[in-house]
Design an enzyme around this catalytic site. Structure first.
Site, PDB file in Angstrom:
ATOM      1  N   TYR A  28       0.875  -1.182   0.000  1.00  0.00           N
ATOM      2  CA  TYR A  28       0.000   0.000   0.000  1.00  0.00           C
ATOM      3  C   TYR A  28       0.907   1.225   0.000  1.00  0.00           C
ATOM      4  CZ  TYR A  28      -3.645  -3.319   1.451  1.00  0.00           C
ATOM      5  OH  TYR A  28      -4.518  -4.374   1.529  1.00  0.00           O
ATOM      6  N   PHE A  88     -12.965  -5.614   1.456  1.00  0.00           N
ATOM      7  CA  PHE A  88     -14.071  -4.869   0.858  1.00  0.00           C
ATOM      8  C   PHE A  88     -15.386  -5.094   1.645  1.00  0.00           C
ATOM      9  CE2 PHE A  88     -12.074  -5.059  -3.709  1.00  0.00           C
ATOM     10  CZ  PHE A  88     -11.123  -4.123  -3.322  1.00  0.00           C
ATOM     11  N   PRO A  89     -15.344  -5.016   2.989  1.00  0.00           N
ATOM     12  CA  PRO A  89     -16.580  -5.250   3.760  1.00  0.00           C
ATOM     13  C   PRO A  89     -17.675  -4.237   3.448  1.00  0.00           C
ATOM     14  CG  PRO A  89     -14.882  -4.261   5.154  1.00  0.00           C
ATOM     15  CD  PRO A  89     -14.214  -4.639   3.862  1.00  0.00           C
ATOM     16  N   LEU A  90     -17.250  -3.055   2.970  1.00  0.00           N
ATOM     17  CA  LEU A  90     -18.239  -2.019   2.615  1.00  0.00           C
ATOM     18  C   LEU A  90     -18.406  -1.927   1.102  1.00  0.00           C
ATOM     19  CD1 LEU A  90     -17.008   0.751   5.108  1.00  0.00           C
ATOM     20  CD2 LEU A  90     -18.951  -0.805   5.375  1.00  0.00           C
ATOM     21  N   GLY A  91     -17.811  -2.854   0.377  1.00  0.00           N
ATOM     22  CA  GLY A  91     -17.906  -2.823  -1.078  1.00  0.00           C
ATOM     23  C   GLY A  91     -16.637  -2.330  -1.748  1.00  0.00           C
ATOM     24  N   GLY A  92     -15.660  -1.867  -0.964  1.00  0.00           N
ATOM     25  CA  GLY A  92     -14.378  -1.460  -1.525  1.00  0.00           C
ATOM     26  C   GLY A  92     -14.422  -0.099  -2.184  1.00  0.00           C
ATOM     27  N   PHE A  93     -13.788  -0.003  -3.355  1.00  0.00           N
ATOM     28  CA  PHE A  93     -13.640   1.315  -4.002  1.00  0.00           C
ATOM     29  C   PHE A  93     -14.995   1.891  -4.429  1.00  0.00           C
ATOM     30  CE2 PHE A  93      -9.495  -0.742  -4.547  1.00  0.00           C
ATOM     31  CZ  PHE A  93      -8.698   0.222  -3.965  1.00  0.00           C
ATOM     32  N   PRO A 142     -18.335   1.805  -2.668  1.00  0.00           N
ATOM     33  CA  PRO A 142     -19.102   1.339  -1.513  1.00  0.00           C
ATOM     34  C   PRO A 142     -20.518   0.890  -1.873  1.00  0.00           C
ATOM     35  CG  PRO A 142     -17.809   3.257  -0.922  1.00  0.00           C
ATOM     36  CD  PRO A 142     -17.626   3.063  -2.409  1.00  0.00           C
ATOM     37  N   LEU A 143     -21.013  -0.097  -1.110  1.00  0.00           N
ATOM     38  CA  LEU A 143     -22.310  -0.734  -1.361  1.00  0.00           C
ATOM     39  C   LEU A 143     -23.424   0.287  -1.546  1.00  0.00           C
ATOM     40  CD1 LEU A 143     -22.098  -3.356   1.526  1.00  0.00           C
ATOM     41  CD2 LEU A 143     -22.065  -3.888  -0.919  1.00  0.00           C
TER      42      LEU A 143
HETATM   43  N1  LIG Z   1      -6.325  -9.105   0.806  1.00  0.00           N
HETATM   44  C1  LIG Z   1      -6.661  -8.309  -0.169  1.00  0.00           C
HETATM   45  O1  LIG Z   1      -6.493  -8.635  -1.343  1.00  0.00           O
HETATM   46  C2  LIG Z   1      -7.278  -6.977   0.135  1.00  0.00           C
HETATM   47  C3  LIG Z   1      -7.851  -6.232  -0.903  1.00  0.00           C
HETATM   48  C4  LIG Z   1      -8.435  -5.026  -0.572  1.00  0.00           C
HETATM   49  C5  LIG Z   1      -8.439  -4.558   0.734  1.00  0.00           C
HETATM   50  N2  LIG Z   1      -7.854  -5.299   1.728  1.00  0.00           N
HETATM   51  C6  LIG Z   1      -7.895  -4.853   3.143  1.00  0.00           C
HETATM   52  O2  LIG Z   1      -9.250  -4.692   3.491  1.00  0.00           O
HETATM   53  C7  LIG Z   1      -9.439  -3.406   4.083  1.00  0.00           C
HETATM   54  C8  LIG Z   1     -10.834  -2.926   3.775  1.00  0.00           C
HETATM   55  O3  LIG Z   1     -11.009  -2.770   2.396  1.00  0.00           O
HETATM   56  P1  LIG Z   1     -11.207  -1.378   1.661  1.00  0.00           P
HETATM   57  O4  LIG Z   1     -10.781  -0.262   2.524  1.00  0.00           O
HETATM   58  O5  LIG Z   1     -10.603  -1.469   0.336  1.00  0.00           O
HETATM   59  O6  LIG Z   1     -12.754  -1.361   1.399  1.00  0.00           O
HETATM   60  P2  LIG Z   1     -14.041  -1.106   2.324  1.00  0.00           P
HETATM   61  O7  LIG Z   1     -13.678  -1.137   3.749  1.00  0.00           O
HETATM   62  O8  LIG Z   1     -15.090  -2.019   1.816  1.00  0.00           O
HETATM   63  O9  LIG Z   1     -14.503   0.343   1.868  1.00  0.00           O
HETATM   64  C9  LIG Z   1     -13.671   1.453   1.864  1.00  0.00           C
HETATM   65  C10 LIG Z   1     -14.384   2.533   1.079  1.00  0.00           C
HETATM   66  O10 LIG Z   1     -15.581   2.900   1.751  1.00  0.00           O
HETATM   67  C11 LIG Z   1     -15.537   4.279   2.077  1.00  0.00           C
HETATM   68  N3  LIG Z   1     -16.111   4.397   3.430  1.00  0.00           N
HETATM   69  C12 LIG Z   1     -15.628   3.883   4.579  1.00  0.00           C
HETATM   70  N4  LIG Z   1     -16.449   4.169   5.605  1.00  0.00           N
HETATM   71  C13 LIG Z   1     -17.480   4.874   5.092  1.00  0.00           C
HETATM   72  C14 LIG Z   1     -18.635   5.456   5.657  1.00  0.00           C
HETATM   73  N5  LIG Z   1     -18.897   5.344   6.972  1.00  0.00           N
HETATM   74  N6  LIG Z   1     -19.486   6.127   4.835  1.00  0.00           N
HETATM   75  C15 LIG Z   1     -19.221   6.228   3.510  1.00  0.00           C
HETATM   76  N7  LIG Z   1     -18.145   5.706   2.913  1.00  0.00           N
HETATM   77  C16 LIG Z   1     -17.264   5.022   3.703  1.00  0.00           C
HETATM   78  C17 LIG Z   1     -14.106   4.670   2.036  1.00  0.00           C
HETATM   79  O11 LIG Z   1     -13.968   6.034   1.674  1.00  0.00           O
HETATM   80  P3  LIG Z   1     -13.455   7.162   2.735  1.00  0.00           P
HETATM   81  O12 LIG Z   1     -11.976   7.014   2.814  1.00  0.00           O
HETATM   82  O13 LIG Z   1     -13.924   8.425   2.119  1.00  0.00           O
HETATM   83  O14 LIG Z   1     -14.124   6.871   4.038  1.00  0.00           O
HETATM   84  C18 LIG Z   1     -13.566   3.775   0.929  1.00  0.00           C
HETATM   85  O15 LIG Z   1     -13.871   4.326  -0.338  1.00  0.00           O
HETATM   86  C19 LIG Z   1      -8.333  -2.552   3.463  1.00  0.00           C
HETATM   87  O16 LIG Z   1      -8.064  -1.434   4.249  1.00  0.00           O
HETATM   88  C20 LIG Z   1      -7.196  -3.536   3.393  1.00  0.00           C
HETATM   89  O17 LIG Z   1      -6.516  -3.546   4.640  1.00  0.00           O
HETATM   90  C21 LIG Z   1      -7.284  -6.493   1.437  1.00  0.00           C
END
Ligand SMILES: NC(=O)c1ccc[n+]([C@@H]2O[C@H](COP(=O)([O-])OP(=O)(O)OC[C@H]3O[C@@H](n4cnc5c(N)ncnc54)[C@H](OP(=O)(O)O)[C@@H]3O)[C@@H](O)[C@H]2O)c1
Length: 290
Positions: free
Chosen positions: A63, A213-218, A220-221
């Site tokens: 990252y 991607f618990p919230l849908g990732g890039f 969001p859901l």
């Molecule tokens: N193993 C793998 O291949 C892999 C791949 C991807 C990710 N990961 C890990 O999984 C973690 C979680 O995944 P992720 O961060 O990509 O996706 P995520 O948690 O599903 O969603 C993050 C997205 O949601 C937005 N968001 C978060 N909270 C919000 C809220 N309360 N209201 C509205 N939008 C919100 C964030 O934007 P804002 O910044 O504007 O809040 C960001 O765009 C990562 O941090 C990483 O550590 C692992």
């Protein structure tokens, strides 16, 4: 008691963590490449997470690259004793920000040393081997040489526990023959439920499942069902999505990502939200519609 404590705890090997944690990927620059837009704001998110009881942070040296690990060290070291930092190896970034495999024994060894140095640790609590046969989802293929290398690094005391990411059921079985696997990190959320059966199997064996991607990732859901439920409960859609995951199975650990302190607080408060069985049934429809 902070709201995070209400999420309950689960074991990652000999470490116990609150089920609601934090994923650091969103702290790097756009496209998870380069430095954050606002360095101090990114550090503030990490400090706020820990101040609110988060004791499980997911990260990786790819990252940035090297951005989030250095930020974590700067913002949080010396680390609280109960903080479990989980990193991933197996990939690297191209100069064009692409995600490339880094899967040779030498690359894996180098990655563990890089993570130790950048995080300022002598041993890493958990290292996930991120399988790159498919960048966007699991693809079959033997991971025996890579898990064997990671098990060697574990025996040498550089890695406490081993996990797997972006894996198939067959790869998990192959890995478990080589060393103890404490967690699996695959894509899963309310709308993307391909691992439903796998989660239940891992729960029976005491292995944590950590959805990325618990919230849908890039992207969001977005779902009218989700928004409707949230409105009725006086919560936000993201809180409902996280509460649903917490109730889905006791071995699920959450690492929602955000670059904003406001979103972080909103997400952590999801630990307080309890969904009735009627609401859970209604939310099952989100995956069917997706
Ligand atoms: N193993 C793998 O291949 C892999 C791949 C991807 C990710 N990961 C890990 O999984 C973690 C979680 O995944 P992720 O961060 O990509 O996706 P995520 O948690 O599903 O969603 C993050 C997205 O949601 C937005 N968001 C978060 N909270 C919000 C809220 N309360 N209201 C509205 N939008 C919100 C964030 O934007 P804002 O910044 O504007 O809040 C960001 O765009 C990562 O941090 C990483 O550590 C692992």
């Amino acid at each position: 008691m902070s709201s995070v404590d209400k999420s309950g705890t689960y074991k990652l090997g000999d470490r116990s963590v609150n089920r609601l944690g934090y994923g650091a990927m969103q702290l790097a620059g756009k496209g998870v490449f380069g430095p954050p837009k606002d360095h101090d704001a990114a550090a503030a998110v990490l400090r706020e997470a820990v101040a609110n009881g988060v004791n499980h942070i997911d990260t990786s040296d790819y990252y940035g690259p090297y951005v989030t690990n250095k930020l974590i060290r700067e913002a949080l070291a010396p680390y609280p004793d109960d903080l479990t930092i989980v990193t991933k190896i197996g990939a690297r970034r191209g100069e064009d920000a692409s995600w490339l495999p880094a899967f040779t024994a030498d690359e894996l060894e180098q990655a563990v040393h890089d993570n130790l140095r950048n995080l300022g640790l002598e041993v890493i609590d958990v290292v996930n081997l991120r399988i790159m046969f498919g960048v966007h989802g699991p693809a079959e293929g033997s991971i025996e040489p890579q898990v064997t290398k990671l098990a060697e690094l574990q025996r040498r005391g550089l890695v406490r526990h081993v996990g797997l990411s972006n894996v198939t059921r067959a790869q998990i079985a192959e890995g478990r023959k080589i060393c103890k696997i404490v967690c699996v990190q695959n894509q899963y959320n309310l709308a993307h439920r391909g691992d439903d059966a796998l989660i239940d199997e891992l729960a029976r064996d005491g292995i944590a499942y950590v959805p990325f991607f618990p919230l849908g990732g890039f992207n969001p859901l977005q779902s009218s069902t989700l928004s409707g439920v949230a409105e009725r409960l006086g919560a936000t859609p993201m809180q409902v999505a996280l509460a649903w995951l917490l109730q889905r199975s006791p071995n699920i650990l959450l690492i929602p990502g955000t670059s904003s302190v406001g979103h972080l607080r909103e997400n952590l408060a999801a630990a307080e939200l309890k969904l009735s069985s009627d609401v859970l049934r209604e939310l099952d429809g989100v995956a069917k519609a997706a």
